[in-house]
Design a protein around this motif. Structure first.
Motif, PDB file in Angstrom:
ATOM      1  N   ASN A  57       0.963  -1.087  -0.011  1.00 56.64           N
ATOM      2  CA  ASN A  57      -0.170  -0.062   0.055  1.00 56.64           C
ATOM      3  C   ASN A  57       1.010   1.218  -0.079  1.00 56.64           C
ATOM      4  N   GLU A  58       0.411   2.349  -0.725  1.00 57.97           N
ATOM      5  CA  GLU A  58       1.337   3.434  -1.221  1.00 57.97           C
ATOM      6  C   GLU A  58       0.513   4.901  -0.730  1.00 57.97           C
ATOM      7  N   ASP A  59       1.326   5.730  -0.024  1.00 59.48           N
ATOM      8  CA  ASP A  59       0.768   6.958   0.206  1.00 59.48           C
ATOM      9  C   ASP A  59       1.863   7.877   0.238  1.00 59.48           C
ATOM     10  N   GLY A  60       1.990   8.481  -0.908  1.00 60.63           N
ATOM     11  CA  GLY A  60       3.188   9.515  -1.077  1.00 60.63           C
ATOM     12  C   GLY A  60       4.583   8.766  -0.956  1.00 60.63           C
ATOM     13  N   ARG A  61       5.204   9.381  -0.160  1.00 59.17           N
ATOM     14  CA  ARG A  61       6.317   8.780   0.303  1.00 59.17           C
ATOM     15  C   ARG A  61       6.535   7.692   0.910  1.00 59.17           C
ATOM     16  N   PHE A  62       5.308   7.267   1.506  1.00 64.62           N
ATOM     17  CA  PHE A  62       5.249   6.204   2.406  1.00 64.62           C
ATOM     18  C   PHE A  62       4.684   4.966   1.875  1.00 64.62           C
ATOM     19  N   THR A  63       5.505   3.663   1.764  1.00 68.58           N
ATOM     20  CA  THR A  63       5.015   2.441   1.218  1.00 68.58           C
ATOM     21  C   THR A  63       5.042   1.396   2.243  1.00 68.58           C
ATOM     22  N   VAL A  64       4.064   0.643   2.491  1.00 66.23           N
ATOM     23  CA  VAL A  64       4.039  -0.375   3.345  1.00 66.23           C
ATOM     24  C   VAL A  64       3.807  -1.734   2.662  1.00 66.23           C
ATOM     25  N   PHE A  65       4.821  -2.722   3.008  1.00 65.23           N
ATOM     26  CA  PHE A  65       4.947  -3.986   2.271  1.00 65.23           C
ATOM     27  C   PHE A  65       4.526  -4.972   3.452  1.00 65.23           C
ATOM     28  N   LEU A  66       3.673  -6.061   2.836  1.00 68.03           N
ATOM     29  CA  LEU A  66       3.190  -7.135   3.820  1.00 68.03           C
ATOM     30  C   LEU A  66       3.614  -8.408   3.239  1.00 68.03           C
ATOM     31  N   ASN A  67       4.405  -9.042   3.896  1.00 67.34           N
ATOM     32  CA  ASN A  67       4.710 -10.540   3.461  1.00 67.34           C
ATOM     33  C   ASN A  67       4.103 -11.587   4.711  1.00 67.34           C
ATOM     34  N   LYS A  68       2.956 -12.153   4.275  1.00 72.40           N
ATOM     35  CA  LYS A  68       2.225 -12.837   5.078  1.00 72.40           C
ATOM     36  C   LYS A  68       3.041 -14.117   5.331  1.00 72.40           C
ATOM     37  N   SER A  69       3.430 -14.812   4.569  1.00 75.09           N
ATOM     38  CA  SER A  69       4.044 -16.103   4.675  1.00 75.09           C
ATOM     39  C   SER A  69       5.408 -15.898   5.731  1.00 75.09           C
ATOM     40  N   ALA A  70       6.272 -14.753   5.660  1.00 79.31           N
ATOM     41  CA  ALA A  70       7.046 -14.437   6.528  1.00 79.31           C
ATOM     42  C   ALA A  70       6.732 -13.847   7.934  1.00 79.31           C
ATOM     43  N   LYS A  71       5.443 -13.398   7.963  1.00 78.23           N
ATOM     44  CA  LYS A  71       4.864 -12.715   9.004  1.00 78.23           C
ATOM     45  C   LYS A  71       5.759 -11.477   9.147  1.00 78.23           C
ATOM     46  N   HIS A  72       5.857 -10.658   8.130  1.00 77.24           N
ATOM     47  CA  HIS A  72       6.855  -9.297   8.258  1.00 77.24           C
ATOM     48  C   HIS A  72       6.196  -8.566   7.515  1.00 77.24           C
ATOM     49  N   LEU A  73       6.093  -7.399   8.150  1.00 79.14           N
ATOM     50  CA  LEU A  73       5.903  -6.090   7.169  1.00 79.14           C
ATOM     51  C   LEU A  73       6.914  -4.956   7.341  1.00 79.14           C
ATOM     52  N   SER A  74       7.159  -3.994   6.314  1.00 84.38           N
ATOM     53  CA  SER A  74       8.190  -2.932   6.476  1.00 84.38           C
ATOM     54  C   SER A  74       7.577  -1.704   5.841  1.00 84.38           C
ATOM     55  N   LEU A  75       8.036  -0.599   6.436  1.00 81.34           N
ATOM     56  CA  LEU A  75       7.817   0.671   6.065  1.00 81.34           C
ATOM     57  C   LEU A  75       8.805   1.408   5.328  1.00 81.34           C
ATOM     58  N   HIS A  76       8.699   1.679   4.056  1.00 87.52           N
ATOM     59  CA  HIS A  76       9.631   2.418   3.286  1.00 87.52           C
ATOM     60  C   HIS A  76       9.321   3.874   3.140  1.00 87.52           C
ATOM     61  N   ILE A  77      10.348   4.702   3.374  1.00 85.36           N
ATOM     62  CA  ILE A  77       9.900   6.114   3.305  1.00 85.36           C
ATOM     63  C   ILE A  77      11.115   6.678   2.264  1.00 85.36           C
ATOM     64  N   VAL A  78      10.439   7.236   1.172  1.00 82.90           N
ATOM     65  CA  VAL A  78      11.535   7.715   0.086  1.00 82.90           C
ATOM     66  C   VAL A  78      10.753   8.930  -0.439  1.00 82.90           C
ATOM     67  N   PRO A  79      11.666  10.072  -0.520  1.00 79.11           N
ATOM     68  CA  PRO A  79      13.042  10.274  -0.034  1.00 79.11           C
ATOM     69  C   PRO A  79      12.840  10.473   1.376  1.00 79.11           C
ATOM     70  N   SER A  80      13.829  10.166   2.400  1.00 77.86           N
ATOM     71  CA  SER A  80      13.554  10.709   3.677  1.00 77.86           C
ATOM     72  C   SER A  80      14.022  12.003   4.024  1.00 77.86           C
ATOM     73  N   GLN A  81      13.312  12.653   4.977  1.00 80.47           N
ATOM     74  CA  GLN A  81      13.392  14.149   5.032  1.00 80.47           C
ATOM     75  C   GLN A  81      13.650  14.429   6.527  1.00 80.47           C
ATOM     76  N   PRO A  82      14.444  15.318   7.284  1.00 81.08           N
ATOM     77  CA  PRO A  82      14.613  15.650   8.518  1.00 81.08           C
ATOM     78  C   PRO A  82      13.430  15.483   9.211  1.00 81.08           C
ATOM     79  N   GLY A  83      12.326  16.077   8.785  1.00 82.17           N
ATOM     80  CA  GLY A  83      11.073  16.093   9.516  1.00 82.17           C
ATOM     81  C   GLY A  83      10.408  14.514   9.581  1.00 82.17           C
ATOM     82  N   ASP A  84      11.049  13.626   9.260  1.00 85.60           N
ATOM     83  CA  ASP A  84      10.606  12.235   9.372  1.00 85.60           C
ATOM     84  C   ASP A  84      11.216  11.655  10.597  1.00 85.60           C
ATOM     85  N   SER A  85      12.155  12.231  11.389  1.00 82.60           N
ATOM     86  CA  SER A  85      12.827  11.862  12.445  1.00 82.60           C
ATOM     87  C   SER A  85      11.738  11.942  13.551  1.00 82.60           C
TER      88      SER A  85
END
Lengths: 113, 113
Positions: A57-85
């Protein structure tokens, strides 16, 4: 018994690069996942979510990926900005029954200039 | 803040004294939640409410009670505060439609000496 785990307490990336935050879960009954962002002295704010029937699922600079078989999700932020701290929490829920979120322990992201 | 006010924002109290934290919402949302945030634990659910006078326990409910006599107010009471209840407490609300996310207040920092 931590059902949602964020194994990296902290992450440092350079401005403009990609930030990847990871989350693992153990309960296969979880069917909806969310990411929250938290600044100091404020409450968590909702960022993005994903249903277990999707793998991305994608929303602007943020994308979340879900791998159900691995029971793993990740959040990608591209490009990262100082305000993301901030601290990022992943959360999982079994929908219905009050939609009680189970949170991970959080990852402190620092985006450096 | 999605129309959520927590009071007080800060409180210091002594062991053994009763403490009540208040959460007030202006969104007319059905669901309300109390979480606590502690280092190494993320956010953990204390109690939640799915309507006026309808409440249920979360994963860390021992030593806490709640009441919801009006849609807009959700009270968290520590009957006899202990040092282990020193924490930051967050209230959250949810509309109850589908997988709507939780929206959090800015928290109450409670110190029990």
């Amino acid at each position: 018994d931590q059902q949602v785990k964020q194994n990296s307490p902290s992450l440092s990336v350079q401005e403009g690069r990609i930030s990847i935050l990871n989350c693992d879960y153990t309960n296969s009954m979880f069917d909806y996942f969310l990411w929250y962002k938290k600044y100091p002295a404020e409450g968590p704010t909702f960022l993005i979510s994903i249903s277990s029937i999707k793998d991305k699922n994608e929303d602007g600079r943020f994308t979340v990926f879900l791998n159900k078989s691995a029971k793993h999700l990740s959040l990608h932020i591209v490009p990262s900005q100082p305000g993301d701290s901030a601290v990022y929490f992943c959360a999982a829920v079994i929908t219905g029954g009050g939609n009680k979120l189970t949170f991970g322990t959080g990852t402190q992201l620092k985006v450096e200039l | 803040d999605a129309g959520i006010t927590q009071s007080p924002r800060h409180k210091v109290t002594e062991t053994g004294t009763p403490v009540t934290l208040r959460c007030h919402q202006t969104e007319n949302h059905r669901y309300m939640y109390w979480y606590r945030q502690d280092p190494g634990h993320g956010l953990r659910l204390i109690h939640y409410s799915y309507g006026v006078k309808d409440t249920d326990k979360g994963e860390v409910s021992d030593g806490y009670s709640v009441s919801r006599s009006k849609t807009e107010d959700f009270l968290l009471t520590l009957e006899s505060a202990t040092s282990s209840q020193t924490s930051v407490y967050f209230c959250a609300i949810r509309s109850g439609t589908g997988n709507s996310p939780l929206h959090f207040g800015n928290g109450t920092r409670l110190t029990v000496t």
